[in-house]
Design a protein around this motif. Structure first.
Motif, mmCIF file in Angstrom:
data_model
loop_
_atom_site.group_PDB
_atom_site.id
_atom_site.type_symbol
_atom_site.label_atom_id
_atom_site.label_comp_id
_atom_site.label_asym_id
_atom_site.label_seq_id
_atom_site.Cartn_x
_atom_site.Cartn_y
_atom_site.Cartn_z
ATOM 1 N N LEU A 99 0.853 -1.180 0.000
ATOM 2 C CA LEU A 99 0.000 0.000 0.000
ATOM 3 C C LEU A 99 0.889 1.230 0.000
ATOM 4 C CD1 LEU A 99 -2.712 -1.046 2.616
ATOM 5 C CD2 LEU A 99 -3.015 -0.857 0.153
ATOM 6 N N GLU A 100 0.655 2.117 -0.937
ATOM 7 C CA GLU A 100 1.438 3.343 -1.057
ATOM 8 C C GLU A 100 0.541 4.548 -0.843
ATOM 9 O OE1 GLU A 100 3.419 3.440 -4.781
ATOM 10 O OE2 GLU A 100 4.808 1.808 -4.308
ATOM 11 N N GLY A 101 1.172 5.622 -0.367
ATOM 12 C CA GLY A 101 0.439 6.858 -0.136
ATOM 13 C C GLY A 101 0.478 7.258 1.326
ATOM 14 N N ASP A 102 0.162 8.519 1.582
ATOM 15 C CA ASP A 102 0.147 9.066 2.936
ATOM 16 C C ASP A 102 -1.205 9.721 3.193
ATOM 17 O OD1 ASP A 102 2.801 8.300 3.407
ATOM 18 O OD2 ASP A 102 3.553 10.133 2.421
ATOM 19 N N SER A 103 -1.502 9.858 4.459
ATOM 20 C CA SER A 103 -2.739 10.515 4.872
ATOM 21 C C SER A 103 -2.461 11.993 5.116
ATOM 22 C CB SER A 103 -3.293 9.870 6.150
ATOM 23 O OG SER A 103 -3.597 8.508 5.923
ATOM 24 N N SER A 159 -7.085 7.079 2.351
ATOM 25 C CA SER A 159 -6.963 6.492 1.015
ATOM 26 C C SER A 159 -5.524 6.059 0.774
ATOM 27 C CB SER A 159 -7.403 7.492 -0.062
ATOM 28 O OG SER A 159 -6.597 8.658 -0.015
ATOM 29 N N ARG A 160 -5.382 4.992 0.009
ATOM 30 C CA ARG A 160 -4.085 4.455 -0.377
ATOM 31 C C ARG A 160 -4.178 3.919 -1.813
ATOM 32 N NH1 ARG A 160 -2.954 6.575 3.707
ATOM 33 N NH2 ARG A 160 -1.665 5.839 5.444
ATOM 34 N N ARG A 161 -3.035 3.469 -2.341
ATOM 35 C CA ARG A 161 -2.982 2.806 -3.635
ATOM 36 C C ARG A 161 -2.417 1.406 -3.433
ATOM 37 N NH1 ARG A 161 -0.275 7.392 -4.624
ATOM 38 N NH2 ARG A 161 1.638 6.203 -5.039
ATOM 39 N N VAL A 204 0.259 -2.871 -11.583
ATOM 40 C CA VAL A 204 -1.145 -2.511 -11.403
ATOM 41 C C VAL A 204 -1.275 -1.660 -10.150
ATOM 42 C CG1 VAL A 204 -3.480 -3.383 -11.032
ATOM 43 C CG2 VAL A 204 -1.941 -4.579 -12.591
ATOM 44 N N GLU A 205 -1.942 -0.536 -10.275
ATOM 45 C CA GLU A 205 -2.228 0.354 -9.144
ATOM 46 C C GLU A 205 -3.738 0.565 -9.073
ATOM 47 O OE1 GLU A 205 -0.084 3.971 -9.220
ATOM 48 O OE2 GLU A 205 1.891 3.041 -9.433
ATOM 49 N N LEU A 206 -4.303 0.262 -7.927
ATOM 50 C CA LEU A 206 -5.743 0.385 -7.726
ATOM 51 C C LEU A 206 -6.008 1.239 -6.486
ATOM 52 C CD1 LEU A 206 -6.767 -3.326 -8.349
ATOM 53 C CD2 LEU A 206 -6.932 -1.427 -9.967
ATOM 54 N N PRO A 207 -6.925 2.195 -6.561
ATOM 55 C CA PRO A 207 -7.209 3.039 -5.390
ATOM 56 C C PRO A 207 -8.015 2.274 -4.335
ATOM 57 C CG PRO A 207 -8.671 3.609 -7.200
ATOM 58 C CD PRO A 207 -7.717 2.599 -7.740
ATOM 59 N N VAL A 208 -7.703 2.554 -3.091
ATOM 60 C CA VAL A 208 -8.413 1.971 -1.949
ATOM 61 C C VAL A 208 -8.790 3.111 -1.023
ATOM 62 C CG1 VAL A 208 -8.334 0.347 -0.030
ATOM 63 C CG2 VAL A 208 -7.080 -0.156 -2.137
ATOM 64 N N PRO A 227 -15.389 7.617 5.985
ATOM 65 C CA PRO A 227 -14.932 8.710 6.861
ATOM 66 C C PRO A 227 -14.929 8.286 8.328
ATOM 67 C CG PRO A 227 -16.505 9.518 5.245
ATOM 68 C CD PRO A 227 -16.514 8.025 5.124
ATOM 69 N N GLY A 228 -13.856 8.660 9.019
ATOM 70 C CA GLY A 228 -13.722 8.344 10.437
ATOM 71 C C GLY A 228 -13.301 6.929 10.740
ATOM 72 N N ALA A 229 -12.977 6.119 9.721
ATOM 73 C CA ALA A 229 -12.588 4.729 9.960
ATOM 74 C C ALA A 229 -11.219 4.680 10.625
ATOM 75 C CB ALA A 229 -12.563 3.962 8.638
ATOM 76 N N HIS A 230 -11.048 3.751 11.567
ATOM 77 C CA HIS A 230 -9.771 3.551 12.235
ATOM 78 C C HIS A 230 -9.720 2.129 12.771
ATOM 79 C CE1 HIS A 230 -12.587 4.737 15.427
ATOM 80 N NE2 HIS A 230 -11.863 3.982 16.226
ATOM 81 N N GLY A 231 -8.502 1.649 12.981
ATOM 82 C CA GLY A 231 -8.318 0.284 13.463
ATOM 83 C C GLY A 231 -7.534 -0.545 12.458
ATOM 84 N N ASP A 232 -7.641 -1.859 12.601
ATOM 85 C CA ASP A 232 -6.926 -2.799 11.737
ATOM 86 C C ASP A 232 -7.836 -3.264 10.608
ATOM 87 O OD1 ASP A 232 -4.680 -2.635 13.360
ATOM 88 O OD2 ASP A 232 -5.365 -4.254 14.670
ATOM 89 N N TYR A 233 -7.363 -3.092 9.375
ATOM 90 C CA TYR A 233 -8.117 -3.482 8.193
ATOM 91 C C TYR A 233 -7.298 -4.478 7.374
ATOM 92 C CZ TYR A 233 -11.590 0.179 8.935
ATOM 93 O OH TYR A 233 -12.598 0.955 9.448
ATOM 94 N N GLN A 234 -8.008 -5.276 6.587
ATOM 95 C CA GLN A 234 -7.387 -6.241 5.676
ATOM 96 C C GLN A 234 -7.879 -5.940 4.268
ATOM 97 O OE1 GLN A 234 -5.255 -8.544 6.793
ATOM 98 N NE2 GLN A 234 -4.898 -9.766 4.961
ATOM 99 N N ILE A 235 -6.944 -5.593 3.377
ATOM 100 C CA ILE A 235 -7.266 -5.272 1.990
ATOM 101 C C ILE A 235 -6.970 -6.493 1.135
ATOM 102 C CG2 ILE A 235 -6.896 -3.672 0.101
ATOM 103 C CD1 ILE A 235 -8.080 -2.435 2.630
ATOM 104 N N SER A 236 -7.962 -6.938 0.374
ATOM 105 C CA SER A 236 -7.820 -8.120 -0.481
ATOM 106 C C SER A 236 -8.072 -7.737 -1.925
ATOM 107 C CB SER A 236 -8.800 -9.218 -0.054
ATOM 108 O OG SER A 236 -8.626 -9.556 1.312
#
Length: 377
Positions: free
Chosen positions: A177-181, A192-194, A242-246, A250-259
């Motif tokens: 995952l690339e990108g900064d908040s 958001s990330r890529r 391949v780069e896909l936006p994720v 709003p307001g989400a926080h915690g541990d997430y799993q991107i598939s």
């Protein structure tokens, strides 16, 4: 010696041939026995863990009706979500993820101890045209899903997008995952990330504009899939970045799993830890301090307007002397008699006798204790 060894030779050769035949027989039968045992174990395992299945009480219904959904082979005590989805088939799944489903009219159900359930589902028109399915998927626990063909009467029907031939995509490098908040994420803006990965085409046909599905899972909940299309062509035996936006809510926080899923195969999974938006917490703290202070000041201003002020009483007291002065000024003024002028006393010395007044005699001088009256001389 010769007579004994003669018969022993053929007997020994017979035993050797028997051993060779036995070894060949075992070598021939052992793989078959292993295959049979493996098949029996697989059959027993499949019987112990049946595949999730869904059946419907009817295959077609119009909007406003109901259909009874029955399921079996699901994990025991698992929360499931039932949806009517368009642009879907059991073979290709739900194209576009839950965005193609009537999410507002979905129903949740929990399986019993045997992994079965029965639930009525209201018929609603999905946002995408048919072919449609009744889509059942796990919300918590291990991911599992099943689809059953269903026709929504009166809903538009459109052909599914064409598949890209015999192309097969595989991940050649680890995903990341690339990108900064930005600063707005600290105040509750969606993070958001890529999702970046390198895929290769292992098939015999080119893959044009492949459609991936990006799933976002939080905690124990099953991932929510969204469709993402990558623009480009991957030739057989070639690879591409391949780069896909994720993007999260709003307001989400915690541990997430991107598939990442292509077709029915999950290509990559990537964890993502999202920090808490402390700016929102600071905002609420300031709001809890500012609002009571503002309410207090408004209340004090209202009380100050309502209650009588001491300044009004002093103003009334200042008005009264003014009125009395006006009345007094209108009355006729009385003239006072002028006081007689006082003549200065002559200077007298120590040896100079006091001069007597000509019109007074010593006997007729006024006394200090009796009143005097003026007369004419």
């Amino acid at each position: 010696m010769t007579g004994r060894t003669g018969p022993a030779g053929p007997r020994g050769d017979g035993r050797g041939r028997a051993g060779v035949l036995l070894a060949v027989l075992l070598a021939t039968l052992l793989p078959a026995l292993l295959l049979t045992a493996t098949a029996a174990h697989a059959a027993g395992q499949s019987a112990a863990d049946p595949k999730p299945a869904v059946t419907l009480s009817k295959k077609q219904a119009g909007k406003g009706g109901e259909v009874t959904v029955k399921g079996s082979g699901w994990p025991a005590g698992t929360l499931l979500m039932m949806l009517i989805c368009g642009r879907s088939t059991p073979a290709r799944g739900v194209i576009g993820g839950t965005n193609s489903c009537a999410n507002a009219d979905g129903r949740a159900v929990t399986t019993d101890s045997k992994g079965a359930f029965t639930k009525k589902l209201p018929v609603a028109e999905p946002p995408e045209p048919c072919p449609c399915v009744v889509h059942v998927a796990t919300v918590t626990g291990e991911q599992a899903l099943a689809d059953a063909v269903f026709v929504v009467a009166g809903h538009p029907v459109a052909a599914l997008p064409e598949q890209s031939g015999d192309g097969k995509l595989a991940v050649l490098a680890s995903s990341r995952l690339e990108g900064d908040s930005g600063i707005l994420t600290w105040f509750g803006a969606p993070a958001s990330r890529r999702l970046v990965l390198t895929v290769g085409n292992l098939g015999s046909a080119a893959v044009k504009n492949p459609v991936f599905e990006v799933g976002t899972a939080h905690g124990v909940y099953a991932p929510q899939w969204e469709e993402r299309q990558w623009r480009g062509t991957i030739e057989p035996g070639r690879k591409a970045r391949v780069e896909l936006p994720v993007e999260l809510t709003p307001g989400a926080h915690g541990d997430y799993q991107i598939s990442l899923k292509y077709g029915s195969k999950v290509l990559a999974e990537q964890p993502w830890g999202v920090g808490r938006p402390w700016g929102v917490t600071l905002f609420w703290i300031l709001l809890c301090l500012v609002v009571p202070a503002a309410v207090f000041r408004i209340g004090m201003a209202i009380v100050d307007k309502v209650r009588p002020r001491p300044a009004r009483a002093s103003a009334r007291s200042r008005r009264r002397p003014g009125r009395l002065a006006e009345v007094t000024a209108r009355l006729p003024r009385l003239r006072r008699a002028p006081e007689p002028p006082v003549s200065p006393a002559p200077a007298t010395g120590a040896n100079t006798p006091a001069a007597a007044l000509p019109w007074f005699t010593p006997d007729s001088a006024p006394s200090e204790h009796r009143p005097t009256t003026k007369g004419h001389s």
